[in-house]
Design an enzyme around this catalytic site. Structure first.
Site, PDB file in Angstrom:
ATOM      1  N   ASP A 158      -2.526  10.339   3.315  1.00  0.00           N
ATOM      2  CA  ASP A 158      -3.920   9.942   3.515  1.00  0.00           C
ATOM      3  C   ASP A 158      -4.634  10.989   4.367  1.00  0.00           C
ATOM      4  O   ASP A 158      -4.601  10.929   5.597  1.00  0.00           O
ATOM      5  CB  ASP A 158      -3.977   8.562   4.197  1.00  0.00           C
ATOM      6  CG  ASP A 158      -5.420   8.107   4.421  1.00  0.00           C
ATOM      7  OD1 ASP A 158      -6.338   8.720   3.840  1.00  0.00           O
ATOM      8  OD2 ASP A 158      -5.601   7.126   5.183  1.00  0.00           O
TER       9      ASP A 158
ATOM     10  N   ARG B  31      -7.564  -0.399   1.133  1.00  0.00           N
ATOM     11  CA  ARG B  31      -8.098  -1.652   0.591  1.00  0.00           C
ATOM     12  C   ARG B  31      -8.514  -1.495  -0.868  1.00  0.00           C
ATOM     13  O   ARG B  31      -8.498  -2.459  -1.638  1.00  0.00           O
ATOM     14  CB  ARG B  31      -9.253  -2.146   1.479  1.00  0.00           C
ATOM     15  CG  ARG B  31     -10.429  -1.248   1.533  1.00  0.00           C
ATOM     16  CD  ARG B  31     -11.331  -1.515   2.727  1.00  0.00           C
ATOM     17  NE  ARG B  31     -10.763  -1.020   3.984  1.00  0.00           N
ATOM     18  CZ  ARG B  31     -11.341  -1.149   5.176  1.00  0.00           C
ATOM     19  NH1 ARG B  31     -12.509  -1.766   5.293  1.00  0.00           N
ATOM     20  NH2 ARG B  31     -10.766  -0.664   6.249  1.00  0.00           N
TER      21      ARG B  31
ATOM     22  N   LYS C  74     -10.085  13.177   7.655  1.00  0.00           N
ATOM     23  CA  LYS C  74      -9.633  12.812   8.997  1.00  0.00           C
ATOM     24  C   LYS C  74      -9.637  14.039   9.900  1.00  0.00           C
ATOM     25  O   LYS C  74      -9.479  15.157   9.418  1.00  0.00           O
ATOM     26  CB  LYS C  74      -8.193  12.267   8.932  1.00  0.00           C
ATOM     27  CG  LYS C  74      -8.064  10.865   8.382  1.00  0.00           C
ATOM     28  CD  LYS C  74      -6.615  10.405   8.419  1.00  0.00           C
ATOM     29  CE  LYS C  74      -6.455   9.012   7.850  1.00  0.00           C
ATOM     30  NZ  LYS C  74      -7.152   7.961   8.633  1.00  0.00           N
TER      31      LYS C  74
ATOM     32  N   LYS D 108       0.859  -1.194   0.000  1.00  0.00           N
ATOM     33  CA  LYS D 108       0.000   0.000   0.000  1.00  0.00           C
ATOM     34  C   LYS D 108       0.892   1.238   0.000  1.00  0.00           C
ATOM     35  O   LYS D 108       1.709   1.423   0.903  1.00  0.00           O
ATOM     36  CB  LYS D 108      -0.905   0.002   1.237  1.00  0.00           C
ATOM     37  CG  LYS D 108      -1.634   1.344   1.469  1.00  0.00           C
ATOM     38  CD  LYS D 108      -2.538   1.329   2.703  1.00  0.00           C
ATOM     39  CE  LYS D 108      -3.079   2.722   3.014  1.00  0.00           C
ATOM     40  NZ  LYS D 108      -3.950   2.760   4.211  1.00  0.00           N
TER      41      LYS D 108
HETATM   42  N1  BES Z   1      -4.127   4.745   6.842  1.00  0.00           N
HETATM   43  C1  BES Z   1      -5.269   4.517   7.652  1.00  0.00           C
HETATM   44  C2  BES Z   1      -4.988   3.553   8.805  1.00  0.00           C
HETATM   45  C3  BES Z   1      -4.024   4.014   9.850  1.00  0.00           C
HETATM   46  C4  BES Z   1      -4.486   4.589  11.006  1.00  0.00           C
HETATM   47  C5  BES Z   1      -2.675   3.808   9.711  1.00  0.00           C
HETATM   48  C6  BES Z   1      -3.607   4.974  11.985  1.00  0.00           C
HETATM   49  C7  BES Z   1      -1.786   4.199  10.691  1.00  0.00           C
HETATM   50  C8  BES Z   1      -2.263   4.776  11.842  1.00  0.00           C
HETATM   51  C9  BES Z   1      -6.398   3.933   6.820  1.00  0.00           C
HETATM   52  O1  BES Z   1      -6.443   4.342   5.509  1.00  0.00           O
HETATM   53  C10 BES Z   1      -7.673   4.361   7.462  1.00  0.00           C
HETATM   54  O2  BES Z   1      -7.933   5.526   7.443  1.00  0.00           O
HETATM   55  N2  BES Z   1      -8.419   3.410   7.985  1.00  0.00           N
HETATM   56  C11 BES Z   1      -9.651   3.702   8.617  1.00  0.00           C
HETATM   57  C12 BES Z   1     -10.661   2.698   8.123  1.00  0.00           C
HETATM   58  C13 BES Z   1     -12.073   3.020   8.527  1.00  0.00           C
HETATM   59  C14 BES Z   1     -12.554   4.252   7.808  1.00  0.00           C
HETATM   60  C15 BES Z   1     -12.928   1.842   8.194  1.00  0.00           C
HETATM   61  C16 BES Z   1      -9.437   3.551  10.118  1.00  0.00           C
HETATM   62  O3  BES Z   1      -8.696   2.668  10.541  1.00  0.00           O
HETATM   63  O4  BES Z   1      -9.976   4.365  10.856  1.00  0.00           O
HETATM   64 ZN    ZN Z   2      -4.671   4.948   4.687  1.00  0.00          ZN
HETATM   65 MN    MN Z   3      -7.523   6.159   5.283  1.00  0.00          MN
END
Ligand code: BES
Ligand code: ZN
Ligand code: MN
Length: 517
Positions: free
Chosen positions: A268, A349, A275, A263
């Site tokens: 992000d 994903r 976020k 990935k």
């Molecule tokens: N890149 C993030 C996950 C992440 C969070 C990596 C904290 C490192 C530290 C990922 O893309 C994400 O935002 N995931 C979300 C998924 C949710 C929206 C289902 C998450 O984990 O909150």
């Molecule tokens: Zn991410």
């Molecule tokens: Mn994300």
């Protein structure tokens, strides 16, 4: 850090480092230096809590009787536990102790520990590896650092009976350390410097190592039908990229490869499902999986691993804008399966869906392993001690667990299961990209599994281990490159040809077995 190996001799300047076993048992070098300094070491031990346990150390400054500026005793723990990881930790702790001490050089005495599991040559080489890994620094943007805040230690010499052999053993480890630094650099760079195109350019430098590198841009990906990956990048000014790296080191260049998929979200923001602001800067390292895959291919090529290996990384920037993907959008993935994008922040994903499908379809891998900073939920479940492991193949999962243990990058396996599928059902498409709060890391893995077809596959969720907030034995705080040494070890233990196979293949077809191009 300049690393060298030499025969045991008393250095005239700098620090001398000697080992002490648990129970204050002096190694031969420690005993020798203790005698030369009129028992300074034993006296210092007697008035301290130093027992020779792992992670303990004791410094005697300007001891009388030798010209070196300090004598450092490091705890080795029990002789029977002195394996390669312990040797690496030893090298790491020498750097941690002396880097900012004012010393410019140090000599580390590597003694024969008779009932230890590795010989002193391997000890010396692995201590050097640990020192190299721990001395990593990302300081290119510090223009005003005072000299007294910079590391003082420049040279580290390991003194051992057969320095040539130790040097040879280190030569096999050094490419991996260099690849770890390469990966850590990529991850540490801010997102205004490392974006999909500049990441692809960095990957292109692997051609110097003999890796074949292809870069697909948006036009090519659109033609192929990678709607899931492209949807994530469509809000960004930066063009999304897919990089394919191939190292053909096996004697049979056509034998199915092991494939690594990463990935590579270079930033992000969450996209339209933005976020919160706090700690959003962390999301520059949302390309950690891609950086590990790229570094791994570099390491395999640099050490001429006898394996066919492929790296595929999906590079995108997830940004909100007038062209960004909206919650509720439906995208068609390369596999043909449609996805309702409920949350634009569950973007990893979507990127992996197309990268995984592409990788298995094109390369028919022997095994396929993806790495991704995929879910915050894995940090809730496992913290920063283990990465999450998901797999459709028990043998591969077992091999990964073992490799992780061996190199100190431990994994913890979590389940997959059809029961979780109901959480990612969509009302209008084949699936949706989020499954709610429950089992967030598992539903993400379950989603990925729909894009691996029938390949033996494992997914490593490295969200908790990619960036360290504190120093550890082999890693200064910051980017870790977690997964690189693990997968290098997996390849070495289970996917590389042995010398035997290679010699046989060479007899059959001398040309094919000649060194990889
Ligand atoms: N890149 C993030 C996950 C992440 C969070 C990596 C904290 C490192 C530290 C990922 O893309 C994400 O935002 N995931 C979300 C998924 C949710 C929206 C289902 C998450 O984990 O909150
Ligand atoms: Zn991410
Ligand atoms: Mn994300």
């Amino acid at each position: 850090m300049k690393i060298s190996f030499a025969k045991p001799a008393l250095p005239s300047e700098g620090a001398i480092v000697v080992g002490v076993l648990e129970g204050r048992e002096l190694t031969p070098s420690a005993a020798d230096l203790d005698a030369r300094t009129g028992g300074a070491l034993t006296r210092a031990m007697a008035s301290s809590r130093f027992e020779g346990k792992k992670e303990q150390s004791l410094t005697v400054m300007v001891p009388v009787g030798i010209s070196a500026s300090r004598l450092v005793a490091v705890g080795l723990g029990k002789a029977s536990d002195l394996d390669m990881s312990a040797a690496q930790a030893l090298g790491g702790s020498v750097v941690a102790l002396l880097a900012g001490s004012g010393e410019q050089e140090a000599a580390v005495m590597i003694d024969d520990i008779t009932d230890g599991p590795v010989d002193r040559t391997e000890m010396a080489a692995h201590a050097a590896l640990g020192a190299t890994l721990r001395s990593y620094r990302f300081d290119k943007y510090r223009t005003k650092e005072k000299p007294e805040d910079k590391p003082s230690l420049r040279k580290l010499r390991f003194l051992t009976a057969d320095p040539e052999a130790a040097q040879d053993a280190f030569a096999l480890l050094e490419p991996v350390a260099a690849a770890v630094a390469f990966t850590r650099d990529l991850v540490s760079e801010p997102a205004n410097v490392i974006h999909p195109e500049s990441f692809a350019e960095a990957a292109m430098t692997l051609s110097e190592q003999g890796v074949a590198v292809e870069v697909l841009g948006e036009k090519q990906m659109r033609k192929l039908g990678m709607g899931a990956l492209l949807g994530v990048g469509q809000g960004s000014e930066r063009e999304s990229q897919l990089v394919v790296m191939r190292w053909n080191g096996a004697s049979d260049k056509k034998s199915p490869p092991i494939v690594f998929v990463g990935k590579g979200v270079t930033f992000d923001s969450g996209g339209i499902s933005l976020k919160p602001g706090a700690n959003m800067e962390d999301m520059k390292w949302d390309m950690g999986g891609a950086a590990v895959v790229t570094g791994l291919l570099r390491a395999l090529a640099a050490r001429k691993a006898r394996v066919n290996a492929v790296g595929v990384v999906g590079l995108v920037e997830n940004m909100p804008s007038g062209t960004a993907q909206r919650p509720g959008d439906v995208v068609t993935s390369l596999s043909g399966q449609t996805i309702e994008v409920i949350n634009t922040d569950a973007e990893g994903r979507l990127v992996l869906a197309d990268a995984l499908w592409y990788a298995q379809d094109r390369f028919k891998p022997k095994a396929m392993i993806d790495l991704a900073t995929l879910t915050g939920a894995i940090v809730i479940a496992l913290g920063t001690e283990h990465a999450g492991l998901f797999s459709n193949d028990d043998i591969l999962a077992g091999q990964l667990l073992d490799a992780g243990k061996a190199v100190g990058e431990p994994l913890w396996r979590l389940p997959l299961g059809e029961g979780y599928d109901k959480q990612i059902k969509s009302d209008i498409a084949d699936m949706q990209n989020v499954g709610g709060r429950d089992a967030g890391s598992i539903t993400a893995a379950q989603f990925l599994q729909r894009f691996v077809n029938k390949a033996p596959w494992a997914h490593l969720d490295i969200a908790g281990v990619t960036w360290a907030k504190k120093d550890t034995a082999l890693t200064p705080k910051g980017s870790t490159a977690f997964g690189l040494r693990l997968l290098d070890r997996l390849v070495a233990d289970h996917f590389e040809e042995t010398g035997e196979v290679r010699r046989k293949a060479g007899k059959k077809n001398r040309k094919a077995a000649s060194s990889p191009s």
